[in-house]
Design a protein around this motif. Structure first.
Motif, mmCIF file in Angstrom:
data_model
loop_
_atom_site.group_PDB
_atom_site.id
_atom_site.type_symbol
_atom_site.label_atom_id
_atom_site.label_comp_id
_atom_site.label_asym_id
_atom_site.label_seq_id
_atom_site.Cartn_x
_atom_site.Cartn_y
_atom_site.Cartn_z
ATOM 1 N N VAL A 99 1.386 -1.664 -0.423
ATOM 2 C CA VAL A 99 -0.208 -0.311 0.108
ATOM 3 C C VAL A 99 0.785 1.710 -0.022
ATOM 4 N N GLY A 100 0.634 2.403 -0.903
ATOM 5 C CA GLY A 100 1.602 3.528 -0.534
ATOM 6 C C GLY A 100 0.959 4.202 -1.958
ATOM 7 N N VAL A 101 1.716 5.437 -1.648
ATOM 8 C CA VAL A 101 1.139 6.577 -2.742
ATOM 9 C C VAL A 101 2.533 6.504 -3.947
ATOM 10 N N GLY A 102 1.877 7.223 -4.663
ATOM 11 C CA GLY A 102 2.449 6.979 -5.821
ATOM 12 C C GLY A 102 2.275 8.366 -6.838
ATOM 13 N N TYR A 103 2.930 8.856 -7.291
ATOM 14 C CA TYR A 103 3.348 9.889 -8.511
ATOM 15 C C TYR A 103 3.552 9.655 -10.063
ATOM 16 N N GLU A 104 2.815 10.316 -11.465
ATOM 17 C CA GLU A 104 2.550 9.828 -12.567
ATOM 18 C C GLU A 104 3.265 11.610 -13.145
ATOM 19 N N LEU A 105 4.875 11.564 -13.198
ATOM 20 C CA LEU A 105 5.449 12.904 -13.876
ATOM 21 C C LEU A 105 5.029 12.193 -15.631
ATOM 22 N N GLY A 106 4.535 13.374 -16.224
ATOM 23 C CA GLY A 106 3.585 12.832 -17.562
ATOM 24 C C GLY A 106 4.916 13.718 -18.146
ATOM 25 N N ILE A 107 5.983 13.111 -18.647
ATOM 26 C CA ILE A 107 7.158 13.709 -19.808
ATOM 27 C C ILE A 107 6.324 13.878 -21.213
ATOM 28 N N SER A 108 5.588 13.107 -21.442
ATOM 29 C CA SER A 108 4.785 12.766 -23.194
ATOM 30 C C SER A 108 3.589 13.116 -23.216
ATOM 31 N N GLU A 109 2.527 12.504 -24.199
ATOM 32 C CA GLU A 109 1.543 11.857 -23.794
ATOM 33 C C GLU A 109 1.715 10.750 -23.718
ATOM 34 N N SER A 110 2.110 9.593 -23.999
ATOM 35 C CA SER A 110 2.930 8.143 -23.842
ATOM 36 C C SER A 110 3.973 7.633 -23.586
ATOM 37 N N PHE A 111 4.394 8.730 -22.366
ATOM 38 C CA PHE A 111 5.796 8.417 -21.643
ATOM 39 C C PHE A 111 5.620 8.770 -20.489
ATOM 40 N N ALA A 112 5.778 8.691 -19.240
ATOM 41 C CA ALA A 112 5.989 9.304 -18.040
ATOM 42 C C ALA A 112 6.710 8.555 -16.752
ATOM 43 N N ILE A 113 6.963 9.305 -16.067
ATOM 44 C CA ILE A 113 8.138 8.732 -15.136
ATOM 45 C C ILE A 113 7.150 7.836 -14.379
ATOM 46 N N GLU A 114 7.151 7.317 -13.104
ATOM 47 C CA GLU A 114 6.470 6.918 -11.739
ATOM 48 C C GLU A 114 6.883 6.373 -10.391
ATOM 49 N N PRO A 115 7.622 7.593 -10.115
ATOM 50 C CA PRO A 115 7.969 6.789 -8.434
ATOM 51 C C PRO A 115 6.768 6.786 -7.242
ATOM 52 N N ALA A 116 7.602 6.109 -6.555
ATOM 53 C CA ALA A 116 6.307 5.868 -5.276
ATOM 54 C C ALA A 116 6.578 5.094 -4.156
ATOM 55 N N LEU A 117 6.432 5.521 -3.549
ATOM 56 C CA LEU A 117 6.526 4.865 -2.082
ATOM 57 C C LEU A 117 6.148 4.344 -1.446
ATOM 58 N N MET A 118 6.051 3.014 -0.797
ATOM 59 C CA MET A 118 5.187 1.973 -1.214
ATOM 60 C C MET A 118 5.603 1.168 0.682
ATOM 61 N N LEU A 119 4.414 1.285 1.460
ATOM 62 C CA LEU A 119 4.719 0.054 2.622
ATOM 63 C C LEU A 119 4.220 -1.906 2.819
ATOM 64 N N THR A 120 5.237 -2.486 1.803
ATOM 65 C CA THR A 120 5.654 -3.459 0.917
ATOM 66 C C THR A 120 5.861 -4.487 1.918
ATOM 67 N N ASN A 121 4.677 -5.700 2.178
ATOM 68 C CA ASN A 121 5.151 -7.051 3.394
ATOM 69 C C ASN A 121 5.719 -8.079 1.778
ATOM 70 N N LYS A 122 7.066 -8.990 2.092
ATOM 71 C CA LYS A 122 7.669 -9.477 1.288
ATOM 72 C C LYS A 122 7.663 -10.782 2.549
ATOM 73 N N SER A 123 6.425 -11.972 2.122
ATOM 74 C CA SER A 123 6.780 -13.066 2.576
ATOM 75 C C SER A 123 7.442 -14.396 2.034
ATOM 76 N N PHE A 124 7.472 -15.389 3.152
ATOM 77 C CA PHE A 124 7.558 -16.148 2.114
ATOM 78 C C PHE A 124 7.373 -17.891 3.050
ATOM 79 N N LYS A 125 7.125 -18.884 3.026
ATOM 80 C CA LYS A 125 6.897 -19.620 3.939
ATOM 81 C C LYS A 125 8.137 -20.721 3.337
#
Length: 190
Positions: free
Chosen positions: A52-78
């Motif tokens: 879960v988190g927040v992101g930002y889409e930095l539109g460079i052109s109509e067909s390209f963007a840079i998408e940084p995000a800051l997420m709290l991530t659960n990485k589990s395994f058994k």
């Protein structure tokens, strides 16, 4: 040298002005499976994971963007010898290049990929095969870096997609184990 600096400043200003029209904040959630990959992963199995988190889409052109995000991530395994899932929680910063393909006036297909870095915040306390109890980050690395790729469909303010990520850094210094995950994501842009 001054001319180069002035030119760079002008290019940045133009990119910034054009990007502001198509730049948006978003809230993101996702759920899926994560595990360990590599040659020393005998007995490692998939476990439920989420983010879960927040992101930002930095539109460079109509067909390209840079998408940084800051997420709290659960990485589990058994793992064999441990009851339940081993949970590791990270703060994760992906920076993705996004290529947009218009499907119609209302809908876009977005293919994105890029690096991420993550830092382990907290995790499970584990009893290893009847031995001492320890926190997961006593055995596993806190820092993680890797790559993420995904595909999503954007319609209006909503996005639905699928993504895969794989760490390039070892999960533990003792073994060739790398975190990987696959999940479905949902986003809302505003």
């Amino acid at each position: 040298m001054k001319k180069i600096l002035i030119l760079m400043a002008l290019v940045c200003a133009v990119l910034n002005l054009s990007a502001q029209e198509d730049s948006k904040w978003s809230i993101k959630v996702g759920a899926g499976l994560s595990s360990l990959a590599g040659s020393d992963t005998d007995g490692a199995k998939n476990a439920f994971a989420y983010k879960v988190g927040v992101g930002y889409e930095l539109g460079i052109s109509e067909s390209f963007a840079i998408e940084p995000a800051l997420m709290l991530t659960n990485k589990s395994f058994k793992a064999e010898g441990i009851e339940g899932a081993i949970n590791r929680y990270y703060i994760e910063l992906p920076v993705l290049a996004a290529f947009k393909i218009a499907l119609n006036d209302e809908m876009k297909l977005i293919i994105n990929a890029g690096p991420y870095v993550a830092y382990g915040l907290f995790g499970s306390d584990i009893e290893w095969d009847g031995y001492d109890t320890s926190n997961i980050f006593d055995e596993y690395e806190r820092f993680e870096a890797g790559a993420q790729a995904g595909v999503k469909v954007a319609f209006g303010c909503f996005e639905v997609g699928a993504e895969y990520n794989r760490a390039f850094t070892k999960a533990t210094s003792d073994f060739k184990q790398y975190t990987q995950g696959f999940g479905l994501t949902f986003g809302y842009k505003f």
